[in-house]
Each structure stands twice: as C-alpha cells, then as structure tokens.
Design a protein around this motif. Structure first.
Motif, mmCIF file in Angstrom:
data_model
loop_
_atom_site.group_PDB
_atom_site.id
_atom_site.type_symbol
_atom_site.label_atom_id
_atom_site.label_comp_id
_atom_site.label_asym_id
_atom_site.label_seq_id
_atom_site.Cartn_x
_atom_site.Cartn_y
_atom_site.Cartn_z
ATOM 1 N N PHE A 58 -4.763 1.726 0.733
ATOM 2 C CA PHE A 58 -3.431 1.172 0.507
ATOM 3 C C PHE A 58 -2.773 0.805 1.832
ATOM 4 C CE2 PHE A 58 1.175 2.102 -0.771
ATOM 5 C CZ PHE A 58 1.359 0.830 -1.305
ATOM 6 N N LYS A 59 -2.903 1.682 2.813
ATOM 7 C CA LYS A 59 -2.333 1.417 4.131
ATOM 8 C C LYS A 59 -2.984 0.178 4.758
ATOM 9 C CE LYS A 59 -1.411 3.744 8.533
ATOM 10 N NZ LYS A 59 -1.566 5.020 9.276
ATOM 11 N N LYS A 60 -4.293 0.078 4.623
ATOM 12 C CA LYS A 60 -4.995 -1.090 5.152
ATOM 13 C C LYS A 60 -4.528 -2.361 4.452
ATOM 14 C CE LYS A 60 -9.679 -2.757 6.073
ATOM 15 N NZ LYS A 60 -11.134 -2.462 5.962
ATOM 16 N N TYR A 61 -4.322 -2.278 3.155
ATOM 17 C CA TYR A 61 -3.822 -3.415 2.378
ATOM 18 C C TYR A 61 -2.464 -3.869 2.887
ATOM 19 C CZ TYR A 61 -1.785 -5.814 -1.695
ATOM 20 O OH TYR A 61 -1.145 -6.712 -2.517
ATOM 21 N N ILE A 62 -1.591 -2.911 3.185
ATOM 22 C CA ILE A 62 -0.247 -3.243 3.667
ATOM 23 C C ILE A 62 -0.299 -3.943 5.018
ATOM 24 C CG2 ILE A 62 1.950 -2.276 4.478
ATOM 25 C CD1 ILE A 62 1.561 -0.044 2.372
ATOM 26 N N PHE A 63 -1.106 -3.404 5.930
ATOM 27 C CA PHE A 63 -1.054 -3.866 7.320
ATOM 28 C C PHE A 63 -2.116 -4.895 7.691
ATOM 29 C CE2 PHE A 63 1.176 0.241 7.479
ATOM 30 C CZ PHE A 63 2.342 -0.166 8.101
ATOM 31 N N GLU A 64 -3.108 -5.112 6.841
ATOM 32 C CA GLU A 64 -4.170 -6.057 7.196
ATOM 33 C C GLU A 64 -4.271 -7.236 6.233
ATOM 34 O OE1 GLU A 64 -7.891 -4.175 8.083
ATOM 35 O OE2 GLU A 64 -6.941 -2.501 9.148
ATOM 36 N N SER A 65 -3.362 -7.322 5.276
ATOM 37 C CA SER A 65 -3.311 -8.480 4.382
ATOM 38 C C SER A 65 -1.996 -9.223 4.657
ATOM 39 C CB SER A 65 -3.374 -8.025 2.919
ATOM 40 O OG SER A 65 -2.153 -7.407 2.532
ATOM 41 N N GLU A 66 -1.606 -10.080 3.751
ATOM 42 C CA GLU A 66 -0.347 -10.821 3.891
ATOM 43 C C GLU A 66 0.841 -10.048 3.312
ATOM 44 O OE1 GLU A 66 -0.093 -13.376 5.622
ATOM 45 O OE2 GLU A 66 -2.093 -14.243 5.744
ATOM 46 N N PHE A 67 0.633 -8.786 3.000
ATOM 47 C CA PHE A 67 1.648 -7.987 2.306
ATOM 48 C C PHE A 67 3.019 -8.076 2.988
ATOM 49 C CE2 PHE A 67 3.964 -4.224 1.072
ATOM 50 C CZ PHE A 67 3.617 -3.998 -0.250
ATOM 51 N N LEU A 68 3.063 -7.856 4.298
ATOM 52 C CA LEU A 68 4.344 -7.817 5.008
ATOM 53 C C LEU A 68 4.929 -9.210 5.225
ATOM 54 C CD1 LEU A 68 3.620 -4.985 7.593
ATOM 55 C CD2 LEU A 68 4.928 -4.835 5.462
ATOM 56 N N ASN A 69 4.142 -10.250 4.979
ATOM 57 C CA ASN A 69 4.681 -11.608 4.985
ATOM 58 C C ASN A 69 5.253 -11.988 3.618
ATOM 59 O OD1 ASN A 69 4.066 -12.322 7.677
ATOM 60 N ND2 ASN A 69 1.929 -12.679 7.117
ATOM 61 N N ILE A 70 4.820 -11.263 2.605
ATOM 62 C CA ILE A 70 5.261 -11.553 1.241
ATOM 63 C C ILE A 70 6.494 -10.736 0.851
ATOM 64 C CG2 ILE A 70 4.602 -11.370 -1.200
ATOM 65 C CD1 ILE A 70 1.727 -12.003 -0.289
#
Length: 263
Positions: free
Chosen positions: A202-214
């Motif tokens: 989950f942490k990797k998903y947050i910080f290594e995907s577009e999550f924080l841009n979305i």
C-alpha cells in the motif's frame, strides 16, 4: 479468536469484575492456543512482521491465509495453525507464546472477548464497545484468585493500545452486504486487503504510482504515512471508505483526470 461455543452470552462493561490468572504452572497452560481461528487486525500484522523481520507480503504468505467473510465480502487475514492433530498456533512452543510481547489483540484480550455494535443515541448513530467472557471447559484460570476489572485486564495486557490503533478499521467490520446487491468485486477486495494488511504494498502504491498526483493529500499527512505505519493504517481506512463509496474521505486534485489515464 473463534470459540463461539464457549462464549458466555452476556454483555459486560469495563467495570465488570472477574478473577483470572494464566501461568506456566497451571494445568491448562497453552491449551487455549490450539484449534482456533484468529482474525488479525492491521496492527497485529505490523507488530508481527516487524518482530519476524519480514515485509508484509512475506508475513502474510507464510503465516496467514485469506478468508472471505460471507456477510461483508471482506477478505480477512487469518493466522495459520500447525498441521498437527491439535492444530496448535504456529507461534507456540514449550515455554508458551514465542511472540508474546507482539501477540495479536484477540490473544491479549483472552479470556475476555470484545465486540462493537451500532446504536442510536439522541438521533445519532454511534459505535459502542461491549465485552463478554470466553469460558472453555479446559480453562482453569477463572479459579485463580487474581482479581481484575475488564478495564484493568485490558490495560495490563496492552490491549488498549491495539484498540486505539484499530478502532476505525474495526468500524469497517460493521458494514454488511446489502440484500439483493452484489458482493464486493475482486478489485475492491484487493484494495481492502492491501490497505488493511499488505501495508508495504500500500505504501509503495501511494509513493510510486500517480496516487499523490490524483488525490489532494496534505503534505504533513504525506510525511506521516511515509514514516509511521500507525498513520498508514489510519490512512488505509480512509482509502477503503473512499473506494467502497462509504464516505468521501479523499479529495481529487483539479487535474486528476490526466494522471488517471497514464499507464
């Protein structure tokens, strides 16, 4: 911890008094650690994976199995038992629990059980905790003279800390599938499981995907969930509520759409 045949069907409060003591010299020592189903909470997994020096997916693969709850469609992490005749807990040895200081919340509470119900108070729906006793035929601990209240037992076993961290996640467990409506699909089940248990993913998903841009997440919160797994657990509940459309717990950024379409 599933031992429903031994549950005394009476609700208790934190002020309820009882006598109990478990120790290595008692005849029934560790008998309560066999043939049981222990549903793990997010904080249980964090404590145990750290204890064993594992990533969350490694711990889950080796020490747990997934069970889909019929009433909620939630994928729950269940602690594995040994393959011996008694189905002993995999962490049990001759001296007792080998992970005792990091044991799951259900083990900490035993022989007390804890549940949560929703009730209406002054036209508002609130969650209320209640307690009950698990009295198994083999258990001799209730014959001991050590006196407790449920509150003092809870504090002594450090269960209060687990309750504090897991409180909002446990609130999710009150959700039920509605009649004549589809169960959670596999994508939502995956998201529930990842944000509840597989926190490294989950942490990797947050910080290594577009999550924080979305999603529009406050910088202070971003820093907290990067460093603190308790904060990550709490944020995971917000994420689950959002993807399951229970609450609008997250806000999209104005230009979120262009990042959603990125591969």
């Amino acid at each position: 911890m599933s031992k429903m045949n031994s549950v005394v069907p009476e609700k208790h409060s934190l002020e309820t008094k009882f006598n109990f003591r478990c120790h290595k010299g008692i005849q029934c020592f560790t008998k309560c650690c066999s043939n049981i189903e222990i549903l793990l909470t997010p904080y249980d997994v964090v404590r145990l994976k750290k204890r064993l020096g594992l990533f969350s997916d490694e711990f889950l693969d080796e020490y747990t199995h997934m069970k889909i709850d019929e009433k909620t469609s939630h994928p729950n992490a269940i602690l594995n038992m040994s393959d011996d005749k008694e189905r002993k807990c995999i962490f049990l040895n001759d001296d007792g629990c080998s992970v005792y200081s990091d044991r799951p919340a259900n083990c900490r509470y035993y022989p007390v059980g804890q549940g949560t119900i929703k009730k209406e108070v002054s036209d508002e729906i609130v969650e209320e905790d209640f307690y009950f006793f698990v009295k198994e035929p083999h258990c001799l601990g209730f014959n001991e003279k050590k006196a407790w209240t449920i509150e003092s037992w809870r504090e002594d076993q450090d269960a209060a800390l687990y309750d504090k961290v897991n409180k909002e996640w446990k609130g999710l467990m009150l959700r039920k599938n509605l009649p004549n409506e589809a169960e959670l699909d596999e994508k939502k089940q995956f998201q529930f499981y990842m944000a509840s248990y597989d926190l490294d993913r989950f942490k990797k998903y947050i910080f290594e995907s577009e999550f924080l841009n979305i999603f529009d997440i406050d910088d202070d919160l971003v820093a907290k969930i990067r460093e603190d797994e308790v904060e990550l657990i709490k944020f995971g509940v917000r994420y689950i509520k959002y993807v399951m459309m229970l609450e609008e717990t997250l806000t999209l950024k104005p230009d979120a759409e262009k990042f959603k379409t990125k591969k």
